[in-house]
Design a protein around this motif. Structure first.
Motif, PDB file in Angstrom:
ATOM      1  N   LEU A   3      29.174  13.081   2.900  1.00 22.70           N
ATOM      2  CA  LEU A   3      28.909  12.179   4.025  1.00 22.70           C
ATOM      3  C   LEU A   3      30.051  12.217   5.034  1.00 22.70           C
ATOM      4  CD1 LEU A   3      27.466   9.041   2.176  1.00 22.70           C
ATOM      5  CD2 LEU A   3      26.202  10.627   3.636  1.00 22.70           C
ATOM      6  N   GLY A   4      31.259  12.292   4.519  1.00 16.61           N
ATOM      7  CA  GLY A   4      32.414  12.289   5.401  1.00 16.61           C
ATOM      8  C   GLY A   4      32.562  13.560   6.209  1.00 16.61           C
ATOM      9  N   LEU A   5      31.882  14.615   5.777  1.00 13.35           N
ATOM     10  CA  LEU A   5      31.967  15.894   6.488  1.00 13.35           C
ATOM     11  C   LEU A   5      30.814  16.090   7.464  1.00 13.35           C
ATOM     12  CD1 LEU A   5      33.121  18.215   3.561  1.00 13.35           C
ATOM     13  CD2 LEU A   5      34.498  17.370   5.467  1.00 13.35           C
ATOM     14  N   ARG A   6      30.138  14.987   7.819  1.00 15.27           N
ATOM     15  CA  ARG A   6      29.058  15.064   8.793  1.00 15.27           C
ATOM     16  C   ARG A   6      29.564  15.704  10.088  1.00 15.27           C
ATOM     17  NH1 ARG A   6      24.794  11.493   9.052  1.00 15.27           N
ATOM     18  NH2 ARG A   6      25.012  11.571   6.789  1.00 15.27           N
ATOM     19  N   HIS A   7      28.792  16.555  10.698  1.00 16.54           N
ATOM     20  CA  HIS A   7      29.119  17.306  11.913  1.00 16.54           C
ATOM     21  C   HIS A   7      30.113  18.443  11.669  1.00 16.54           C
ATOM     22  CE1 HIS A   7      26.953  14.117  13.826  1.00 16.54           C
ATOM     23  NE2 HIS A   7      27.910  13.219  13.653  1.00 16.54           N
ATOM     24  N   VAL A   8      30.585  18.590  10.444  1.00 17.22           N
ATOM     25  CA  VAL A   8      31.484  19.699  10.124  1.00 17.22           C
ATOM     26  C   VAL A   8      30.748  20.740   9.282  1.00 17.22           C
ATOM     27  CG1 VAL A   8      33.646  20.370   8.977  1.00 17.22           C
ATOM     28  CG2 VAL A   8      33.504  18.209  10.244  1.00 17.22           C
ATOM     29  N   ILE A   9      29.905  20.247   8.346  1.00 19.98           N
ATOM     30  CA  ILE A   9      29.098  21.150   7.529  1.00 19.98           C
ATOM     31  C   ILE A   9      27.640  21.030   7.951  1.00 19.98           C
ATOM     32  CG2 ILE A   9      30.700  21.043   5.581  1.00 19.98           C
ATOM     33  CD1 ILE A   9      28.890  18.987   4.290  1.00 19.98           C
ATOM     34  N   TYR A  10      26.778  21.813   7.342  1.00 15.95           N
ATOM     35  CA  TYR A  10      25.363  21.786   7.692  1.00 15.95           C
ATOM     36  C   TYR A  10      24.763  20.418   7.388  1.00 15.95           C
ATOM     37  CZ  TYR A  10      25.589  26.863   8.068  1.00 15.95           C
ATOM     38  OH  TYR A  10      25.915  28.147   8.438  1.00 15.95           O
ATOM     39  N   PHE A  12      21.913  19.754   6.258  1.00 14.90           N
ATOM     40  CA  PHE A  12      21.198  19.743   4.971  1.00 14.90           C
ATOM     41  C   PHE A  12      22.115  19.258   3.849  1.00 14.90           C
ATOM     42  CE2 PHE A  12      19.777  21.776   1.028  1.00 14.90           C
ATOM     43  CZ  PHE A  12      18.474  21.303   0.970  1.00 14.90           C
ATOM     44  N   LEU A  13      23.387  19.659   3.916  1.00 14.86           N
ATOM     45  CA  LEU A  13      24.349  19.225   2.898  1.00 14.86           C
ATOM     46  C   LEU A  13      24.809  17.795   3.137  1.00 14.86           C
ATOM     47  CD1 LEU A  13      26.562  22.430   2.561  1.00 14.86           C
ATOM     48  CD2 LEU A  13      24.845  21.603   0.960  1.00 14.86           C
ATOM     49  N   SER A  14      25.148  17.457   4.370  1.00 21.61           N
ATOM     50  CA  SER A  14      25.753  16.154   4.661  1.00 21.61           C
ATOM     51  C   SER A  14      24.734  15.023   4.743  1.00 21.61           C
ATOM     52  CB  SER A  14      26.538  16.225   5.978  1.00 21.61           C
ATOM     53  OG  SER A  14      25.672  16.495   7.067  1.00 21.61           O
ATOM     54  N   ILE A  15      23.437  15.372   4.870  1.00 22.46           N
ATOM     55  CA  ILE A  15      22.419  14.322   4.955  1.00 22.46           C
ATOM     56  C   ILE A  15      21.519  14.334   3.719  1.00 22.46           C
ATOM     57  CG2 ILE A  15      20.439  13.454   6.247  1.00 22.46           C
ATOM     58  CD1 ILE A  15      21.728  14.522   8.790  1.00 22.46           C
ATOM     59  N   VAL A  16      20.803  15.429   3.533  1.00 16.91           N
ATOM     60  CA  VAL A  16      19.826  15.478   2.432  1.00 16.91           C
ATOM     61  C   VAL A  16      20.524  15.484   1.077  1.00 16.91           C
ATOM     62  CG1 VAL A  16      17.894  16.760   1.433  1.00 16.91           C
ATOM     63  CG2 VAL A  16      18.192  16.688   3.921  1.00 16.91           C
ATOM     64  N   ILE A  17      21.382  16.472   0.839  1.00 19.82           N
ATOM     65  CA  ILE A  17      22.040  16.602  -0.469  1.00 19.82           C
ATOM     66  C   ILE A  17      22.950  15.411  -0.754  1.00 19.82           C
ATOM     67  CG2 ILE A  17      23.606  18.016  -1.865  1.00 19.82           C
ATOM     68  CD1 ILE A  17      20.827  19.204  -1.426  1.00 19.82           C
ATOM     69  N   PRO A 130      22.394   3.706  14.653  1.00 16.31           N
ATOM     70  CA  PRO A 130      23.751   4.250  14.853  1.00 16.31           C
ATOM     71  C   PRO A 130      23.695   5.745  15.134  1.00 16.31           C
ATOM     72  CG  PRO A 130      23.314   3.943  12.513  1.00 16.31           C
ATOM     73  CD  PRO A 130      22.125   3.373  13.242  1.00 16.31           C
ATOM     74  N   GLN A 131      24.589   6.213  15.980  1.00 12.93           N
ATOM     75  CA  GLN A 131      24.668   7.637  16.265  1.00 12.93           C
ATOM     76  C   GLN A 131      25.516   8.375  15.215  1.00 12.93           C
ATOM     77  OE1 GLN A 131      22.861   9.059  18.705  1.00 12.93           O
ATOM     78  NE2 GLN A 131      22.027   6.989  18.967  1.00 12.93           N
ATOM     79  N   ASP A 132      26.445   7.636  14.627  1.00 13.19           N
ATOM     80  CA  ASP A 132      27.323   8.217  13.605  1.00 13.19           C
ATOM     81  C   ASP A 132      27.241   7.336  12.363  1.00 13.19           C
ATOM     82  OD1 ASP A 132      29.257   9.305  12.021  1.00 13.19           O
ATOM     83  OD2 ASP A 132      30.854   9.247  13.530  1.00 13.19           O
ATOM     84  N   PHE A 133      26.793   7.900  11.253  1.00 10.35           N
ATOM     85  CA  PHE A 133      26.626   7.119  10.030  1.00 10.35           C
ATOM     86  C   PHE A 133      27.942   6.495   9.561  1.00 10.35           C
ATOM     87  CE2 PHE A 133      26.723   6.783   5.395  1.00 10.35           C
ATOM     88  CZ  PHE A 133      25.650   5.943   5.178  1.00 10.35           C
ATOM     89  N   MET A 134      29.054   7.219   9.724  1.00 12.46           N
ATOM     90  CA  MET A 134      30.340   6.711   9.257  1.00 12.46           C
ATOM     91  C   MET A 134      30.842   5.559  10.115  1.00 12.46           C
ATOM     92  SD  MET A 134      30.547   8.516   6.673  1.00 12.46           S
ATOM     93  CE  MET A 134      32.130   7.967   6.062  1.00 12.46           C
ATOM     94  N   ARG A 135      30.172   5.300  11.253  1.00  6.83           N
ATOM     95  CA  ARG A 135      30.517   4.147  12.101  1.00  6.83           C
ATOM     96  C   ARG A 135      29.275   3.297  12.319  1.00  6.83           C
ATOM     97  NH1 ARG A 135      34.055   7.300  16.764  1.00  6.83           N
ATOM     98  NH2 ARG A 135      35.650   8.165  15.360  1.00  6.83           N
TER      99      ARG A 135
END
Length: 355
Positions: A3-10, A12-17, A130-135
């Protein structure tokens, strides 16, 4: 981490997985608890699997086909709430947890998690996506914190329950004779302490029977100790199978056994002893192809007297009665309560003798 790597990795990994991993973590937590506690919850397997697969499909669809973060939040919230309710319902169903405080803590945590996600589901209809899940705001932060607390609390409670189980197991080992599976002398003493206190308060009777396998040394000498051990186990099973559930039977030492019969006087104790003596004499013990034994046992019976200052006085009288039974020919039952001499006790003649 994903989750913390959103917008850095794909995505599919940061949301679905990432979200599926969170849900699977909660499932594994309660499945581990269920297995540890021996809980079987009907339909849990296919229900939790269906929820995880459904969530994965929704997350994938509303990430790559029709991007909608609000629907993803709603889907995740409802699935997580349902998963937490499954965990709580399984613990509520299990009523035999020794430490009820542990169960209450876990149930409260699962219900708190479920409540937070249900609230988050309805809140998402009114909140700005929210536009950014971490915020995503305080509520999202609280749900993440609650998830971490669930992991920590479940780990703590599992260790707590495991410690209780281990303590009970060690206590049981200390009270059980390893060869016969009966109580040992220490456990028998504890039971007698309790019964003696009850008898002093209410005057309720209890009887003690001491018994000993006749000529058991000959069995060991002729056939070996492995046969002797099997004979002791068979005799112990005979005693257990022919007494009441709340009666106590213990191995006193060697081939000697002792029984505590709450609520029974001498007459009733004699009846029980004679039944056990007859059953032992009628039982043929076959071990392998070469050993076929018919054994006998001698029994001494005594009962609680209001003049007794400690229960060991009853045990001492039962021991004296057992000695008298052996002295008079074995394979009989003796009670020293009366002073009338009885006829000789012969090993081949099943009789109850009073002397």
């Amino acid at each position: 981490m994903l989750l913390g790597l959103r917008h850095v990795i794909y995505d599919f990994l940061s949301i679905v997985i990432a979200n599926i991993a969170i849900i699977m973590g909660v499932v594994l937590i309660y499945r581990g608890l269920f297995r540890f506690l021996g809980i079987t919850l009907r339909h849990e397997r296919w229900l939790s699997t269906t929820l995880v697969v459904l969530l994965a499909a929704l997350l994938y669809f509303y990430t790559f086909h029709i991007p909608d973060i609000n629907i993803r939040i709603q889907a995740f919230s409802m699935v997580c709430a349902a998963i937490c309710l499954i965990g709580a319902s399984g613990l509520l169903k299990h009523r035999d947890i020794r430490n009820r405080m542990v169960a209450k803590m876990l149930i409260a945590m699962f219900l708190l998690m479920s409540s937070l996600f249900i609230f988050r589901f309805f809140w998402s209809f009114y909140a700005i996506p929210p536009q950014d899940f971490m915020r995503a705001g305080l509520l999202s932060a609280l749900t993440i914190i609650a998830g971490e607390l669930l992991v920590i609390l479940s780990s703590f409670c599992t260790i707590w329950m495991a410690s209780d189980e281990l303590q009970d197991e060690l206590s049981e080992i200390a009270r059980i004779d390893p060869l016969t599976g009966l109580y040992n002398r220490r456990a028998f003493d504890e039971c007698c302490d309790i019964e003696f206190s009850r008898a002093q308060r209410s005057g309720a009777p209890f009887a003690i029977i001491m018994c000993d396998l006749d000529h058991f040394k000959n069995v060991n000498d002729e056939y070996g100790h492995h046969v002797g051990d099997e004979v002791l186990r068979r005799f112990a099973n005979t005693l257990k199978e022919h007494i009441r559930k709340h009666d106590v039977v213990a191995r006193f030492g060697g081939e000697e056994f002792v029984l505590l019969l709450p609520g029974k006087d001498t007459e009733q104790g004699l009846e029980v002893a004679e039944k056990l003596r007859a059953k032992t004499a009628d039982t043929q013990i076959t071990i392998g192809d070469d050993v076929c034994l018919t054994l006998s046992a001698s029994f001494g019976v005594a009962h609680y007297d209001s003049r007794d200052r400690e229960w060991s006085a009853v045990l001492h009288r039962a021991d004296n009665a057992l000695y008298a039974a052996k002295k008079q020919g074995r394979n009989c039952v003796v009670d020293l309560a009366t002073k009338n001499p009885g006829e000789e006790c012969l090993s081949r003649t099943p009789t109850v003798i009073r002397i």
